[in-house]
Design a protein around this motif. Structure first.
Motif, PDB file in Angstrom:
ATOM      1  N   UNK A  54     -40.423  -8.067 -17.544  1.00 54.93           N
ATOM      2  CA  UNK A  54     -40.764  -7.975 -19.115  1.00 54.93           C
ATOM      3  C   UNK A  54     -40.469  -6.330 -19.421  1.00 54.93           C
ATOM      4  N   UNK A  55     -39.857  -6.684 -20.677  1.00 52.47           N
ATOM      5  CA  UNK A  55     -39.873  -5.749 -21.293  1.00 52.47           C
ATOM      6  C   UNK A  55     -40.363  -5.386 -22.843  1.00 52.47           C
ATOM      7  N   UNK A  56     -41.735  -5.809 -22.413  1.00 51.77           N
ATOM      8  CA  UNK A  56     -42.537  -5.779 -24.026  1.00 51.77           C
ATOM      9  C   UNK A  56     -42.360  -5.040 -24.864  1.00 51.77           C
ATOM     10  N   UNK A  57     -41.947  -3.659 -24.942  1.00 48.09           N
ATOM     11  CA  UNK A  57     -40.969  -2.867 -26.114  1.00 48.09           C
ATOM     12  C   UNK A  57     -39.817  -3.442 -26.591  1.00 48.09           C
ATOM     13  N   UNK A  58     -39.207  -3.937 -25.919  1.00 50.69           N
ATOM     14  CA  UNK A  58     -37.784  -4.396 -25.862  1.00 50.69           C
ATOM     15  C   UNK A  58     -38.402  -5.679 -26.922  1.00 50.69           C
ATOM     16  N   UNK A  59     -38.911  -6.558 -25.831  1.00 52.10           N
ATOM     17  CA  UNK A  59     -38.904  -8.019 -25.445  1.00 52.10           C
ATOM     18  C   UNK A  59     -38.069  -8.776 -25.290  1.00 52.10           C
ATOM     19  N   UNK A  60     -37.644  -8.381 -23.920  1.00 47.85           N
ATOM     20  CA  UNK A  60     -37.001  -9.132 -23.263  1.00 47.85           C
ATOM     21  C   UNK A  60     -37.673  -9.491 -22.121  1.00 47.85           C
ATOM     22  N   UNK A  61     -37.133 -10.819 -21.699  1.00 47.56           N
ATOM     23  CA  UNK A  61     -37.514 -11.128 -19.588  1.00 47.56           C
ATOM     24  C   UNK A  61     -36.507 -11.504 -18.692  1.00 47.56           C
ATOM     25  N   UNK A  62     -36.593 -10.579 -18.309  1.00 45.33           N
ATOM     26  CA  UNK A  62     -35.535 -10.327 -17.143  1.00 45.33           C
ATOM     27  C   UNK A  62     -35.933 -11.801 -15.806  1.00 45.33           C
ATOM     28  N   UNK A  63     -34.846 -11.978 -15.167  1.00 41.12           N
ATOM     29  CA  UNK A  63     -35.892 -12.034 -13.981  1.00 41.12           C
ATOM     30  C   UNK A  63     -34.264 -11.803 -12.684  1.00 41.12           C
ATOM     31  N   UNK A  64     -35.374 -11.263 -11.311  1.00 46.53           N
ATOM     32  CA  UNK A  64     -34.310 -10.352 -10.282  1.00 46.53           C
ATOM     33  C   UNK A  64     -34.704 -11.622  -9.264  1.00 46.53           C
ATOM     34  N   UNK A  65     -33.332 -11.854  -9.274  1.00 50.29           N
ATOM     35  CA  UNK A  65     -33.287 -12.612  -7.718  1.00 50.29           C
ATOM     36  C   UNK A  65     -32.896 -12.066  -6.172  1.00 50.29           C
ATOM     37  N   UNK A  66     -33.352 -11.980  -5.514  1.00 51.75           N
ATOM     38  CA  UNK A  66     -33.186 -11.738  -3.588  1.00 51.75           C
ATOM     39  C   UNK A  66     -33.098 -12.836  -2.608  1.00 51.75           C
ATOM     40  N   UNK A  67     -31.738 -13.140  -2.628  1.00 53.72           N
ATOM     41  CA  UNK A  67     -31.466 -14.320  -1.774  1.00 53.72           C
ATOM     42  C   UNK A  67     -31.036 -13.755  -0.401  1.00 53.72           C
ATOM     43  N   UNK A  68     -31.344 -14.031   0.833  1.00 51.83           N
ATOM     44  CA  UNK A  68     -30.724 -13.457   1.984  1.00 51.83           C
ATOM     45  C   UNK A  68     -29.820 -14.698   2.082  1.00 51.83           C
ATOM     46  N   UNK A  69     -29.186 -13.278   2.801  1.00 47.67           N
ATOM     47  CA  UNK A  69     -27.438 -14.345   3.512  1.00 47.67           C
ATOM     48  C   UNK A  69     -27.531 -13.450   4.873  1.00 47.67           C
ATOM     49  N   UNK A  70     -26.551 -14.298   5.797  1.00 47.97           N
ATOM     50  CA  UNK A  70     -26.111 -14.351   6.825  1.00 47.97           C
ATOM     51  C   UNK A  70     -25.395 -13.150   7.293  1.00 47.97           C
ATOM     52  N   UNK A  71     -25.172 -12.584   8.086  1.00 47.33           N
ATOM     53  CA  UNK A  71     -24.190 -11.398   8.388  1.00 47.33           C
ATOM     54  C   UNK A  71     -23.540 -12.246   9.899  1.00 47.33           C
ATOM     55  N   UNK A  72     -23.019 -13.179   9.887  1.00 52.30           N
ATOM     56  CA  UNK A  72     -22.740 -13.190  11.287  1.00 52.30           C
ATOM     57  C   UNK A  72     -23.694 -13.735  12.146  1.00 52.30           C
ATOM     58  N   UNK A  73     -23.785 -13.915  13.429  1.00 52.02           N
ATOM     59  CA  UNK A  73     -24.460 -14.901  14.232  1.00 52.02           C
ATOM     60  C   UNK A  73     -26.123 -14.187  13.819  1.00 52.02           C
ATOM     61  N   UNK A  74     -26.183 -12.821  13.563  1.00 54.63           N
ATOM     62  CA  UNK A  74     -27.340 -12.315  14.006  1.00 54.63           C
ATOM     63  C   UNK A  74     -28.045 -11.139  13.478  1.00 54.63           C
ATOM     64  N   UNK A  75     -27.668 -11.552  12.314  1.00 59.77           N
ATOM     65  CA  UNK A  75     -28.138 -10.668  11.220  1.00 59.77           C
ATOM     66  C   UNK A  75     -28.351 -11.356   9.487  1.00 59.77           C
ATOM     67  N   UNK A  76     -29.218 -10.429   8.965  1.00 63.99           N
ATOM     68  CA  UNK A  76     -29.646 -11.183   7.804  1.00 63.99           C
ATOM     69  C   UNK A  76     -29.111  -9.886   6.681  1.00 63.99           C
ATOM     70  N   UNK A  77     -28.564 -10.303   5.655  1.00 62.61           N
ATOM     71  CA  UNK A  77     -28.768  -9.091   4.394  1.00 62.61           C
ATOM     72  C   UNK A  77     -29.154  -9.418   2.990  1.00 62.61           C
TER      73      UNK A  77
END
Length: 107
Positions: A54-77
């Motif tokens: 939240x930014x209480x000064x501007x009175x705005x809510x935000x959502x931040x989403x972090x999703x883990x995705x595979x890169x190839x067979x052995x790595x993630x980003x």
């Protein structure tokens, strides 16, 4: 812990920019953490971490989403997505989240 996706209507939020591997690329300038939700991954994607901010000064809510995705067979980003709430929903979101946090604390 509360389920943000269950208590906040999706139509109250609009995505800011695209999905990015840079957390700050589409981030707002000023915000504070309200709460975090964690979701388990399905068979392809890994877990999802969702922060309500939240930014209480501007009175705005935000959502931040972090999703883990595979890169190839052995790595993630991590792929980040940012969402901005409708400014007219500030008080409604605040009331819903405060009630949910109170209920979660009582459990």
């Amino acid at each position: 812990m509360i389920d943000l996706y269950k208590i906040l209507p999706e139509e109250w939020f609009e995505q800011i920019g695209d999905f990015s591997d840079n957390e700050e690329e589409f981030a707002p300038i000023d915000y504070d953490l309200v709460t975090t939700s964690l979701y388990s991954g399905n068979s392809f994607f890994g877990p999802e971490f969702v922060d309500l901010l939240v930014d209480d000064d501007l009175q705005i809510y935000y959502i931040r989403s972090a999703i883990r995705q595979p890169i190839g067979d052995y790595a993630w980003t991590t792929v980040w997505a940012w969402y901005k709430a409708d400014v007219n929903k500030y008080n409604e979101i605040k009331d819903i989240v405060q009630e949910a946090l109170k209920d979660a604390k009582d459990d």
